[in-house]
Structures are given as C-alpha cells and as structure tokens.
Design an enzyme around this catalytic site. Structure first.
Site, PDB file in Angstrom:
ATOM      1  N   CYS B  12       0.799  -1.165   0.065  1.00  0.00           N
ATOM      2  CA  CYS B  12      -0.085   0.066   0.050  1.00  0.00           C
ATOM      3  C   CYS B  12       0.911   1.283   0.036  1.00  0.00           C
ATOM      4  CB  CYS B  12      -0.776  -0.081   1.328  1.00  0.00           C
ATOM      5  SG  CYS B  12      -2.108  -1.311   1.446  1.00  0.00           S
ATOM      6  N   ARG B  35      10.008  -6.223   5.436  1.00  0.00           N
ATOM      7  CA  ARG B  35       9.163  -7.145   4.542  1.00  0.00           C
ATOM      8  C   ARG B  35       9.750  -7.710   3.577  1.00  0.00           C
ATOM      9  NH1 ARG B  35       6.369  -9.839   2.452  1.00  0.00           N
ATOM     10  NH2 ARG B  35       4.134  -9.774   1.831  1.00  0.00           N
ATOM     11  N   ASP B  74      14.372   1.760  11.268  1.00  0.00           N
ATOM     12  CA  ASP B  74      13.252   0.949  12.005  1.00  0.00           C
ATOM     13  C   ASP B  74      12.485   1.589  13.034  1.00  0.00           C
ATOM     14  OD1 ASP B  74      12.120  -1.096  13.588  1.00  0.00           O
ATOM     15  OD2 ASP B  74      13.355  -2.614  12.950  1.00  0.00           O
ATOM     16  N   ASN B 119       6.867  -5.541  17.106  1.00  0.00           N
ATOM     17  CA  ASN B 119       7.137  -4.550  16.086  1.00  0.00           C
ATOM     18  C   ASN B 119       5.929  -3.703  16.015  1.00  0.00           C
ATOM     19  OD1 ASN B 119       8.858  -3.816  13.431  1.00  0.00           O
ATOM     20  ND2 ASN B 119       6.594  -4.361  12.793  1.00  0.00           N
ATOM     21  N   THR B 145      -7.501  -1.989  10.507  1.00  0.00           N
ATOM     22  CA  THR B 145      -8.512  -2.892   9.848  1.00  0.00           C
ATOM     23  C   THR B 145      -9.665  -3.114  10.647  1.00  0.00           C
ATOM     24  OG1 THR B 145      -8.816  -5.381   9.572  1.00  0.00           O
ATOM     25  CG2 THR B 145      -7.103  -4.652  10.827  1.00  0.00           C
ATOM     26  N   SER B 186      -6.984 -12.613  15.528  1.00  0.00           N
ATOM     27  CA  SER B 186      -5.373 -13.077  15.238  1.00  0.00           C
ATOM     28  C   SER B 186      -4.600 -12.180  16.168  1.00  0.00           C
ATOM     29  CB  SER B 186      -5.168 -12.914  13.964  1.00  0.00           C
ATOM     30  OG  SER B 186      -4.732 -11.970  13.528  1.00  0.00           O
ATOM     31  N   TYR B 188      -2.156 -10.501  14.874  1.00  0.00           N
ATOM     32  CA  TYR B 188      -1.993  -9.378  13.938  1.00  0.00           C
ATOM     33  C   TYR B 188      -3.087  -8.522  14.170  1.00  0.00           C
ATOM     34  CZ  TYR B 188      -3.239  -6.635  10.074  1.00  0.00           C
ATOM     35  OH  TYR B 188      -3.929  -5.397   9.376  1.00  0.00           O
ATOM     36  N   HIS B 189      -4.355  -8.789  14.226  1.00  0.00           N
ATOM     37  CA  HIS B 189      -5.693  -7.931  14.557  1.00  0.00           C
ATOM     38  C   HIS B 189      -5.500  -7.498  15.925  1.00  0.00           C
ATOM     39  CE1 HIS B 189      -7.117 -10.487  10.917  1.00  0.00           C
ATOM     40  NE2 HIS B 189      -7.815  -9.232  10.677  1.00  0.00           N
ATOM     41  N   LYS B 192      -3.621  -4.375  16.278  1.00  0.00           N
ATOM     42  CA  LYS B 192      -4.401  -2.978  15.564  1.00  0.00           C
ATOM     43  C   LYS B 192      -5.362  -2.411  16.759  1.00  0.00           C
ATOM     44  CE  LYS B 192      -2.889  -3.031  11.290  1.00  0.00           C
ATOM     45  NZ  LYS B 192      -2.132  -1.886  10.841  1.00  0.00           N
ATOM     46  N   LEU B 246      -8.196 -13.154  -2.408  1.00  0.00           N
ATOM     47  CA  LEU B 246      -8.246 -12.768  -3.762  1.00  0.00           C
ATOM     48  C   LEU B 246      -7.179 -13.006  -4.629  1.00  0.00           C
ATOM     49  CD1 LEU B 246     -10.598 -11.667  -5.355  1.00  0.00           C
ATOM     50  CD2 LEU B 246      -9.620  -9.444  -4.952  1.00  0.00           C
ATOM     51  N   ARG B 248      -4.807 -15.125  -4.057  1.00  0.00           N
ATOM     52  CA  ARG B 248      -4.391 -16.581  -4.122  1.00  0.00           C
ATOM     53  C   ARG B 248      -5.330 -17.430  -5.300  1.00  0.00           C
ATOM     54  NH1 ARG B 248      -4.303 -16.776   1.223  1.00  0.00           N
ATOM     55  NH2 ARG B 248      -5.810 -18.651   1.315  1.00  0.00           N
ATOM     56  N   GLU B 331     -12.635 -19.391  13.516  1.00  0.00           N
ATOM     57  CA  GLU B 331     -13.484 -18.055  13.191  1.00  0.00           C
ATOM     58  C   GLU B 331     -14.774 -18.650  13.152  1.00  0.00           C
ATOM     59  OE1 GLU B 331     -11.914 -16.295   9.644  1.00  0.00           O
ATOM     60  OE2 GLU B 331     -12.367 -18.236   8.295  1.00  0.00           O
TER      61      GLU B 331
HETATM   62  N1  LIG Z   1      -2.779  -4.994   2.298  1.00  0.00           N
HETATM   63  C1  LIG Z   1      -4.032  -4.997   2.649  1.00  0.00           C
HETATM   64  O1  LIG Z   1      -5.008  -5.712   2.459  1.00  0.00           O
HETATM   65  C2  LIG Z   1      -4.541  -4.190   3.992  1.00  0.00           C
HETATM   66  C3  LIG Z   1      -5.896  -4.276   4.361  1.00  0.00           C
HETATM   67  C4  LIG Z   1      -6.149  -3.465   5.869  1.00  0.00           C
HETATM   68  C5  LIG Z   1      -4.918  -2.951   6.387  1.00  0.00           C
HETATM   69  N2  LIG Z   1      -3.549  -2.971   5.975  1.00  0.00           N
HETATM   70  C6  LIG Z   1      -2.747  -2.179   6.638  1.00  0.00           C
HETATM   71  O2  LIG Z   1      -2.015  -1.400   5.772  1.00  0.00           O
HETATM   72  C7  LIG Z   1      -0.626  -1.239   6.260  1.00  0.00           C
HETATM   73  C8  LIG Z   1       0.053  -1.657   5.035  1.00  0.00           C
HETATM   74  O3  LIG Z   1      -0.088  -2.913   4.531  1.00  0.00           O
HETATM   75  P1  LIG Z   1       0.856  -3.338   3.248  1.00  0.00           P
HETATM   76  O4  LIG Z   1      -0.147  -4.473   2.706  1.00  0.00           O
HETATM   77  O5  LIG Z   1       1.160  -2.532   2.543  1.00  0.00           O
HETATM   78  O6  LIG Z   1       1.775  -4.240   4.009  1.00  0.00           O
HETATM   79  P2  LIG Z   1       3.433  -4.559   3.494  1.00  0.00           P
HETATM   80  O7  LIG Z   1       3.908  -5.536   4.451  1.00  0.00           O
HETATM   81  O8  LIG Z   1       3.469  -4.713   1.952  1.00  0.00           O
HETATM   82  O9  LIG Z   1       3.997  -3.072   4.030  1.00  0.00           O
HETATM   83  C9  LIG Z   1       4.416  -2.795   5.225  1.00  0.00           C
HETATM   84  C10 LIG Z   1       5.609  -2.066   5.133  1.00  0.00           C
HETATM   85  O10 LIG Z   1       6.171  -1.608   6.481  1.00  0.00           O
HETATM   86  C11 LIG Z   1       7.616  -1.828   6.351  1.00  0.00           C
HETATM   87  N3  LIG Z   1       7.778  -2.046   8.076  1.00  0.00           N
HETATM   88  C12 LIG Z   1       7.256  -2.998   8.944  1.00  0.00           C
HETATM   89  N4  LIG Z   1       7.715  -2.829  10.224  1.00  0.00           N
HETATM   90  C13 LIG Z   1       8.478  -1.832   9.956  1.00  0.00           C
HETATM   91  C14 LIG Z   1       9.341  -0.985  11.169  1.00  0.00           C
HETATM   92  N5  LIG Z   1       9.354  -1.631  12.466  1.00  0.00           N
HETATM   93  N6  LIG Z   1       9.997   0.015  10.718  1.00  0.00           N
HETATM   94  C15 LIG Z   1      10.022   0.355   9.323  1.00  0.00           C
HETATM   95  N7  LIG Z   1       9.329  -0.089   8.568  1.00  0.00           N
HETATM   96  C16 LIG Z   1       8.727  -1.194   8.855  1.00  0.00           C
HETATM   97  C17 LIG Z   1       7.668  -3.226   5.742  1.00  0.00           C
HETATM   98  O11 LIG Z   1       9.098  -3.328   5.393  1.00  0.00           O
HETATM   99  C18 LIG Z   1       7.072  -2.816   4.657  1.00  0.00           C
HETATM  100  O12 LIG Z   1       7.648  -2.263   3.681  1.00  0.00           O
HETATM  101  C19 LIG Z   1      -0.525  -2.313   7.250  1.00  0.00           C
HETATM  102  O13 LIG Z   1      -0.538  -1.476   8.382  1.00  0.00           O
HETATM  103  C20 LIG Z   1      -1.675  -3.023   7.060  1.00  0.00           C
HETATM  104  O14 LIG Z   1      -2.012  -3.650   8.363  1.00  0.00           O
HETATM  105  C21 LIG Z   1      -3.365  -3.661   4.857  1.00  0.00           C
END
Ligand SMILES: NC(=O)c1ccc[n+]([C@@H]2O[C@H](COP(=O)([O-])OP(=O)(O)OC[C@H]3O[C@@H](n4cnc5c(N)ncnc54)[C@H](O)[C@@H]3O)[C@@H](O)[C@H]2O)c1
Ligand SMILES: NC(=O)c1ccc[n+]([C@@H]2O[C@H](COP(=O)([O-])OP(=O)(O)OC[C@H]3O[C@@H](n4cnc5c(N)ncnc54)[C@H](O)[C@@H]3O)[C@@H](O)[C@H]2O)c1
Lengths: 405, 405
Positions: B12, B35, B74, B119, B145, B186, B188-189, B192, B246, B248, B331
C-alpha cells in the site's frame, strides 16, 4: 502447588512470595531486578533498609527452613529463557507482578514512556505466548489497576471488568458483554489497558485461564511473614515517582514537612493493605477459571478516600499541617469513586482499615526510619503534558507550597 | 505538504508515495525493509518483479523529474533516530503503514507472535511519543483494519469506530461514547486493537491529531503511477501468509489449480481496490482533525463479498474449478458483513468494483507473470491454535483438497 511469582522482588511480590511459601507452596521468584536499577537511576532508596533478594531468601530459609527459589530473568527481553524455564518447571500457577508500575515514572520523559510500554507489553505478551507454546495449563493471576477506567467526574461505579451493552443488528437489538471501556490517564495505566486486550485474546483463542486483579493503592509495610526478621522487611517507596500518596504523607509527617496535596485534593482513590492484598491473591488462586472461560476480573481494594481527607486523617494522628500545590497531572480535579468489590468479600476477605493500621505505619515505619529520609526526593515532579512541563519550567515556584492549612 | 510515508516500500505504501509525489507533495519514505527480509525468510517473492526501493525511486525521478526521499529506519527499534528525523524534517503529515500485516504470519509460531506484537506496538508507540517529544503537530494517518471487531455471526454493521452506550451512575443513566469494542481474531488483528488504545490516549493527553483508517482487503496491482514504467510495478503477494484470498484465487486460476476455499467459504470480507485506497488516503489527509478532537475513524472499503462468491466469480471469468478445504483459522464459519462507509462516499470516493477490475488482474498480472509462480507456496498453512496445529500434523492430508465443484 508450584507457584511462580514474577516480579517477586517488588513491593507486592515479596510479601506474596513469603505468604505462599509459608502456606506450603513451592515458590519460585522470577525478577530482573529492574526496580533496583530504577532506584539507582533516580538516586532514591526504600525507606526501609532492603537486602538483596538472594540474602532475603537466605534469611527466610534460616528462619523457616523453607526454600524460595530465585531466578534472574527479564520477561520482556528473554523470551527463549522464559519459555525454557516454564517448560522445565511447569508451575501450577503464575502470579504476574513484573511490570513498571509508577504512573509518574511512565510520564517522566519520552525514554520513560518507551521503556514502560515496551517492558510491560512484552513482559505480559511473552508470558502468554510461552504458556501457549509450552502447553502449560497454569492459572495466571495478573495485577492490574482500576485506574484503567480513568477517574472521571461522572461517578459511575468501578465495575468488576465487564459491561452489558445492546447493539443494533439487522434482526433487532442484541445484548452483548464487553470489557468495560477504558480511559487510561497515564502511559502506565495505558499499558494495563493493553494487557486486558492481550488477556482477552489468549483466553479466547487458546483457552488460557486468567484472573486479572484490579488493585487499589496498596499501603502498609508489614505482613505476618515480613515481621519475622528485620532482614525480611518489605520495601517502602516515598519518592515522587514510586511513593504513593499515602506513603508520601507519612514521610512528610515524620520529618515535620507539610502534607502536600495536589490540586484540591478532591481526587478519590481506592486502598488496600498489603496484608489484605496478599490474602486476596491467595483467594484468587483458589478460585481459578476453567479453560474457555472469560478472563476473571476482580476489584482488589477495601476502602476509598479523598486525598484531602487522607491528609487530614494523618495530620490528625501526627499534628502535621496540610499544604495545597498545583496538580502536575492531567485529571479531573474532583471525583467520586464507588467500587464494586463483592467478589472478594464473598470469598471471605476481612479487611484491615486505614483507621486501624495507619498509626502503626507512623510509629513502626515512618518515624523509626526517619533518619533515612532524603527530603529532596519527596515532591512529585513528572509533568503529564508538554504544556504542564513548560509551565513548571517557566515558573518553578509553582511547584512550591502555596497555602498551608 | 511534506509527507512521511512510513512503510512506503510496501504494497500500500509504495503506490501511496507515488500518488502523493505526483500530486506535488514532498514525499519521504521511511522503511526498514523488513518485509523484504520476510520474503527471504519464507522463501517467497512478489509475483511481479520488484526492484530495490532505491532503484524504484531512481526510475520515478527519471520518469517524472520528482524526488522521492528514502530513509532506512526501524520505527520499532530506533526510537532516537526516529525522533531526530522528525525534529529535522518536521513533516506536515505522516502516513503510517509500517507494521507486520499478515494474520497467518502472526500465528505461525511463538517467535512470529512475539515479533508481530513487539514490532507493531513499538513502531506505533515510538512514533506517538516522538511526536509529543518534538512537538510536531503533524496529522497522523494510520492504517487499521475492521478485522479488529472479529467477524462474528451476529451481523452487527461494522461501525466507524465509536459506539454510544448508557452507563449507570448514582444520578441515573448517562450516555457515553466509547471506542467500539474489539474482538480481534489473530495476533495481527490484536495489535491493531492495541494501536487504538495508544491513539486514544495520545489524542486525549497530548492533543495529537490522528485518523485511523479501518481498511478492507486491498486488491489490484496497478495505479496510474505504477503503470508509468515496468520498474515502478507494485508488489503482488500470493503465498499462504501474505497473499490475501483474492490474490491466491487469481494465481490458482492462472496455473490451472482449483481455487481453494477454506471451510464453507461463508466468510464475508470487505474489499477495496489499491487505486481507491490511495485516493482515500489523500481524502483523509484533506480532512484532518483538530487538536483535542477524538481520533477520526473511517472504514476504508467499497464492497463486501463472501469468499465462495468471489471464488465463483473468478471461476466464471477463467474457467477454473473451486475446491473446499478445512479451515485452519478459529473463526465463525459464516458471517454477514454490513460496513458503514458513508464518510468516504461523502468525501467523493467513486470506487472501482471487482466486477470491472478483476479481469485486468487476471490478464495483466496473474497470466502475464504466471511463469514466476511457485506452486508449492500457494496453500495457507498457519494453524490458529495448538489443537488445530496438532490435527494438521497428525493428518497432513487434511490440508489437501477434499472436494472440487
Ligand atoms: N494489504 C491489505 O489488504 C491491508 C488491509 C487492511 C489494512 N492494511 C494495513 O495497511 C498497512 C500496509 O499494508 P501493506 O499491505 O502495504 O503491507 P506490507 O507488508 O506490504 O508493507 C508494510 C511495510 O512496512 C515496513 N515495516 C514494517 N515494520 C516496520 C518497522 N518497524 N519500521 C519501518 N518499516 C517497517 C515493511 O518493510 C513494509 O515495507 C499495514 O499496517 C496493514 O495492516 C493492509
Ligand atoms: N503497589 C501498588 O499500590 C499497586 C497498585 C495496583 C496495582 N499494582 C500492580 O502490582 C504489580 C506489582 O507492583 P509493586 O508495587 O510490587 O511494584 P514493584 O516495582 O515494587 O515490583 C515490580 C517488580 O517487577 C520486576 N520487573 C519489572 N519488569 C520486569 C521484567 N521485564 N522482567 C522481570 N521482572 C520485572 C521489578 O524488578 C520489581 O521487582 C504491578 O504490576 C503494579 O502495577 C500495584
């Protein structure tokens, strides 16, 4: 039972460990001794002369023949060692005191905020993960605080953890039980609010059996066990960060300093004597939830008082005066506090009241060790926000005593 | 505006950075590239060939003349550097994507649980503390989320963050607004859900201005900007941990593998196209809260579908078959999902629907890069509990396809 007391070198943990050892349990203390390091950082010390944990354990053995096991381990930073320890020892119950527990310390600076969150969240979460990973079905008893709800002026009674609400669904209103919503007022209190979410998840997902005791301010120094030998004495904090309001009043009275009340002193707080706290933990141990149950939440307190009434009570016993200072905290100036504590009373708790126990504290502790008091450490200085901090910096006089009654 | 995009190397974050740079903002990407390390750990890679972040920034400059600044940092482990960076750069807005974001990854093992909590909590909390410490009044936009509420079978509409309740006080019932109660499913959730408490505290105590976007599952690969050059292409995850349902399905269709549905496929989820996600973030930026306001919470999604209906939709477009597998998650097997998203619609969002956009994904992405697919990485294997894990270990066949429609 085999019981692990995490944070067993601390103010609540030490008398709990002794009480449980005395009741024939096999007690293991786990502590990273960070609290002793914080004393060093702040340049403060317990009013009561406190020996090393190893020495205290040795004296306990000498006096009673009972062994207290001590393990130096950081719950937050040594996940692997924690897991291995649990796997090897398989405790039946775990009492978790091991967190940074002072609100003012948690608000001192950015470094202290970061430390408090990282330490408390990781300690609790590492423990939960390790229990799941090792498959150990120990009853986990955690010490929380009713401060998670914030002390608003609304005056809703402090609940025992849950609230029934109604939510709108397509098929009409539906009752639902939720964790009572929190409004923590400091970074420290916030970490306890985070802990609640961790507990809810692990109880629900993995069937962990958890009791969360929302404790009031613990006062008093001695328990039946700490009294057995001078070297078994408990910690007594009176500095501006760790000393709770009551301890600070006792010390001020002992050195003929006015009792300093912040704001109007209209803040109402809940209290419990250390001897009762230790008993409550034993009662909670005997009443464990089943796997699959929701987290059990009890309020662990026995009476409530307004800060200014406490000051007057101690002033009455000692002849000290009461002084009013500006409040460095961001909080409601006056609040009522009604606390539900039916659960412990029904389990048979028979409390020591402040009215009965305070005089002993004045004579046996505050006056006895008055020569060890460092007067400069008594004021509370952590500012809750940058605005409050700037005000104090511009006008240091504002932290000085304004009026004396 | 000067905008910091934290996690700007991610799925994103990258198109958001491009979109905002294209709209004449000064964009700074901060990422620790964790990542990419996780890709290495898992032995998986983006379906789309993805260059280094430095190379992508170079190409963007070459194509548009615009500079994207990249900082390797970081957030969770380098508090001091973060604070110094903020102090030096003083961004007007910060978009915070930088968290471990896969639920299955967060449940893989104890190590993954511990990593995800440490993290995510530390990244968010360090950022908040650093903002307070530096006094920078940036608008913070965080990606959350709607999964924090759990997907129960009750069918209550997913709210935009808050709930009005009534509580009993000595002076009668009193209305109170609370954060809508969470039930994360989970680790992860859960993180948030912890973030929400952190935001509430810092908005209330320090007046930080925060918007929390509760996002649905983001699908789609291209945005107007990523299309400008093959080396600007976005990440496409299809492995069992990071690939959403989706993606997958699209990959399975491209390699003539049956579309694997877990359980009955009755789980309903919310979706949004990456192009719309990027626009929503821009809309949220233009609608910042004031200091002292509560955290603004928006649902960022445009449509909901049942998993089995999605599978049938893709099967219809591609001729693939649908297969049903046991569910490794704990779930509700079937749930309705009504999501309120009036706020974004009222701000002028005009969404791309799955019905329109999916075919492009099939042709332009899945089939185009089908030669890069590693078939062995498609199944989702993380077990949600030890019991589910043990069942899979005893009977690995249970993860194999049972019935094909
Ligand atoms: N992709 C989805 O469908 C989706 C849906 C709902 C919410 N989100 C939220 O949007 C955000 C981005 O999702 P995404 O799909 O782009 O994930 P992603 O894993 O592709 O990107 C996350 C980025 O954050 C970086 N990162 C993680 N921890 C870090 C840290 N401690 N310091 C610096 N950088 C760090 C990673 O290297 C990665 O580049 C997330 O918080 C996710 O929970 C995503
Ligand atoms: N004292 C009170 O009035 C009171 C009131 C309500 C709740 N509580 C709660 O009870 C618990 C104990 O309070 P206390 O007054 O005994 O505090 P304390 O600071 O005296 O003791 C805490 C102990 O935990 C240890 N510790 C901290 N982090 C650790 C880590 N990461 N690994 C291992 N050990 C660690 C410390 O070294 C210390 O010995 C705390 O969780 C506190 O929030 C206390």
């Amino acid at each position: 039972m085999k019981i692990a007391v995490l944070g067993g070198d601390g103010f609540c943990g030490w008398p709990t460990a002794l009480h449980l050892s005395n009741a024939d349990h096999e007690v293991h203390i786990i502590d990273n001794l960070s609290r002793r390091w914080i004393d060093t950082e702040l340049g403060v010390q317990s009013l009561t002369p406190m020996d090393s944990i190893q020495e205290r354990c040795r004296i306990w053995k000498q006096e009673t023949g009972r062994v207290l096991h001590f393990h130096l381990l950081d719950l937050a930073k040594e996940y692997e060692r924690l897991r291995q320890w649990l796997d090897a020892e398989k405790p039946d119950a775990i009492i978790h005191f091991a967190e940074q527990r002072a609100a003012p310390y948690s608000m001192k600076s950015d470094r202290h905020k970061v430390y408090t969150v990282n330490n408390n969240v990781s300690a609790t979460h590492n423990l939960l993960t390790a229990l799941v990973e090792t498959g150990i079905d120990a009853h986990l008893v955690h010490l929380g605080t009713m401060g998670v709800y914030g002390y608003s002026s609304v005056g809703a009674p402090i609940p025992e953890g849950y609230l029934e609400i109604e939510i709108d669904t397509p098929s009409g209103k539906q009752a639902q039980e939720i964790l009572y919503p929190t409004r923590p007022g400091s970074v420290y209190h916030m970490t306890k609010s985070l802990d609640q979410i961790l507990f809810q998840f692990y109880a629900q997902n993995d069937g962990l059996r958890i009791t969360d005791l929302h404790q009031g301010i613990v006062w008093g120094t001695h328990t039946d066990q700490t009294r057995r030998h001078p070297q078994l004495i408990n910690r007594f904090d009176y500095d501006g960060d760790y000393g709770t309001v009551l301890n600070r009043f006792l010390i001020q009275a002992a050195i003929d300093y006015p009792l300093t009340v912040h704001g109007t002193g209209g803040q109402t707080r809940a209290f419990i004597h250390i001897q009762d706290s230790v008993r409550c933990i034993e009662l909670a141990l005997s009443d464990a939830p089943e796997a699959g149950d929701r987290v059990k939440i009890f309020n662990q307190m026995t009476e409530t008082h307004r800060v200014r009434d406490l000051a007057e009570m101690i002033a009455g016993m000692t002849g000290a005066r009461v002084a009013y200072l500006p409040n460095p905290r961001k909080e409601a100036p006056e609040n009522d506090l009604v606390v539900k504590n039916e659960q412990f009373l029904s389990l048979g708790l028979n409390p020591t009241t402040l009215q009965e126990g305070l005089l002993e504290e004045v004579v046996e502790v505050a006056r006895k060790f008055a020569h060890r008091i460092d007067r400069s450490r008594v004021p509370a200085l952590s500012a809750w926000t940058k605005t409050i901090g700037a005000r104090v910096e511009k006008d240091p006089e504002s932290t000085r005593i304004k009026s004396v009654s």
